[in-house]
Write a protein that holds these residues in place. Sequence first.
Motif, short mmCIF file in Angstrom:
data_model
loop_
_atom_site.label_atom_id
_atom_site.label_comp_id
_atom_site.label_asym_id
_atom_site.label_seq_id
_atom_site.Cartn_x
_atom_site.Cartn_y
_atom_site.Cartn_z
N GLN A 203 0.83 -1.20 0.00
CA GLN A 203 0.00 0.00 0.00
C GLN A 203 0.87 1.26 0.00
OE1 GLN A 203 -2.74 -0.17 3.27
NE2 GLN A 203 -3.68 -2.08 2.58
N GLY A 204 1.91 1.23 0.82
CA GLY A 204 2.82 2.37 0.85
C GLY A 204 3.53 2.57 -0.47
N PHE A 205 3.99 1.47 -1.07
CA PHE A 205 4.66 1.56 -2.37
C PHE A 205 3.71 2.10 -3.43
CE2 PHE A 205 5.54 -0.40 -6.51
CZ PHE A 205 6.82 0.10 -6.75
N SER A 206 2.46 1.65 -3.41
CA SER A 206 1.47 2.11 -4.39
C SER A 206 1.24 3.61 -4.27
CB SER A 206 0.15 1.36 -4.21
OG SER A 206 0.34 -0.04 -4.40
N GLU A 207 1.15 4.10 -3.02
CA GLU A 207 0.96 5.53 -2.81
C GLU A 207 2.15 6.32 -3.32
OE1 GLU A 207 0.07 6.27 1.25
OE2 GLU A 207 -1.65 4.91 1.30
N LEU A 208 3.36 5.84 -3.03
CA LEU A 208 4.56 6.53 -3.50
C LEU A 208 4.65 6.49 -5.03
CD1 LEU A 208 7.18 5.30 -0.86
CD2 LEU A 208 6.03 7.51 -0.95
#
Length: 216
Positions: A203-208
Motif C-alpha cells: 500500500q505504501g509503495f502504491s501511494e509513492l
Amino acid sequence: MFSIFLSAFVLALSTLLPVINPFSGAMFFCTMTSNLTDEDRQFVAKRIAIYSLVILLVCLSVGHLILNFFGISVGALRMAGGAVLFMAGWTALNAPSTEEMNKEGPTLSRTKLKSMAFYPFTLPLTTGPGGIAVAVALGTSLPLDTPHIAGVVAATLATVVTIWGCYRYADRVNRAVGAAGADALARLLAFVLICLGVSIAWQGFSELWINLQHQI
C-alpha cells in the motif's frame, strides 16, 4: 452537544479498532511471550497500553506536524512499518516451539521487558503505520471544538483499554487449545503477520508510485 460527542466517539472508535485490531495482535503477543510468567505478561501488557495511549494522543494532536517536519509521507510510513511487521512475523514463524522455550526458560529483566513492550509489541505490532495514519487523519479532519475533542479522546481511551484487556488475557486462549494447538496457531498467525506486513508495504509503495507518476 452530547450528540456531537457521541458521533465523534463512535466515528473514532469504529475507525481505530479495526485498524489496530488488538484481538489478533494479542495472539501474536501471546506467541512471542509464551515463556514469560503471568506477572511479567501483565507488566508488559500494561506498558503496551501506556505506550499505545501516548502514541495515539501524540498522533492525534501533532502527528501531521511531526511527519511534515521530517518530510515523511504516509506512503513511506506504511512501507517502513510493513517491513518491520514482516521481520517480526518471520521471527515468530521461525521461533522455537513452546516446549523448547519452556525448557530454556530465560529470565528477562524489567528493562528488557520495557524495551520489548515498546518494540515490537507497541510499534509496529499494535499502533503501527495504519493506526498512526488513522490517528493523524482524525486529528486533522475533525473540528477542533470541545465535543469533538472529548469524543475522540474518549474513543482513544476505550481503544487502549481494549488493547490492555486483549493482551492481558491472551494467554487463556493458549491454555484452552493446549501446547500443540498453541504452536500451530502461533505459526499460522505469524504467517498472517508476514502477509499483513507485505500488504501494508505494498500500500505504501502504491501511494509513492502514484505520487511519483503525478510528479512526472
